[in-house]
Design a protein around this motif. Sequence first.
Motif, PDB file in Angstrom:
ATOM      1  N   CYS A 148      25.882  12.676 -29.752  1.00 53.00           N
ATOM      2  CA  CYS A 148      25.338  13.253 -30.903  1.00 53.00           C
ATOM      3  C   CYS A 148      23.888  13.814 -30.972  1.00 53.00           C
ATOM      4  O   CYS A 148      23.627  14.594 -31.515  1.00 53.00           O
ATOM      5  N   TYR A 149      23.245  13.008 -30.372  1.00 56.46           N
ATOM      6  CA  TYR A 149      21.711  13.203 -30.106  1.00 56.46           C
ATOM      7  C   TYR A 149      21.884  14.220 -29.399  1.00 56.46           C
ATOM      8  O   TYR A 149      20.959  15.325 -29.562  1.00 56.46           O
ATOM      9  N   ASP A 150      22.493  14.643 -28.229  1.00 57.46           N
ATOM     10  CA  ASP A 150      22.146  15.616 -27.492  1.00 57.46           C
ATOM     11  C   ASP A 150      22.823  17.068 -28.358  1.00 57.46           C
ATOM     12  O   ASP A 150      22.066  18.063 -28.314  1.00 57.46           O
ATOM     13  N   ARG A 151      23.806  16.925 -29.014  1.00 58.28           N
ATOM     14  CA  ARG A 151      24.204  18.009 -30.112  1.00 58.28           C
ATOM     15  C   ARG A 151      23.254  18.060 -31.212  1.00 58.28           C
ATOM     16  O   ARG A 151      22.702  19.408 -31.321  1.00 58.28           O
ATOM     17  N   LEU A 152      22.638  17.459 -31.726  1.00 59.60           N
ATOM     18  CA  LEU A 152      21.557  17.440 -32.518  1.00 59.60           C
ATOM     19  C   LEU A 152      20.255  18.097 -31.949  1.00 59.60           C
ATOM     20  O   LEU A 152      19.604  19.168 -32.542  1.00 59.60           O
ATOM     21  N   VAL A 204      12.305  23.927 -32.300  1.00 56.54           N
ATOM     22  CA  VAL A 204      11.558  23.313 -31.199  1.00 56.54           C
ATOM     23  C   VAL A 204      12.039  22.374 -30.381  1.00 56.54           C
ATOM     24  O   VAL A 204      12.490  21.724 -30.829  1.00 56.54           O
ATOM     25  N   PRO A 205      12.009  22.686 -29.102  1.00 55.62           N
ATOM     26  CA  PRO A 205      12.861  22.045 -28.269  1.00 55.62           C
ATOM     27  C   PRO A 205      12.164  20.381 -27.921  1.00 55.62           C
ATOM     28  O   PRO A 205      10.893  20.399 -28.277  1.00 55.62           O
TER      29      PRO A 205
END
Length: 72
Positions: free
Chosen positions: A51-55, A61-62
């Motif tokens: 979920c962190y990766d999707r968020l 801003v990357p």
Amino acid sequence: MMDVIRCNMCGKELSVRNDILMEDAIIISKKWGYFSKKDGETHRICICEDCYDRLADSFAVPVQRDETAEYM
């Protein structure tokens, strides 16, 4: 002592043994202050790595990423 922590985004169960999270996740605790609408509240969330990766991919801003050369 908790045996399970759930991801606040997807509900996935993350196992805990001896108070140690057995898979990595981001855990955020925020104590809101005077200039917020949540003054005096503390919010805690847990987000699993998927979920962190999707968020993070949705941020305008990357995310700043740094490599760790050695783990101690």
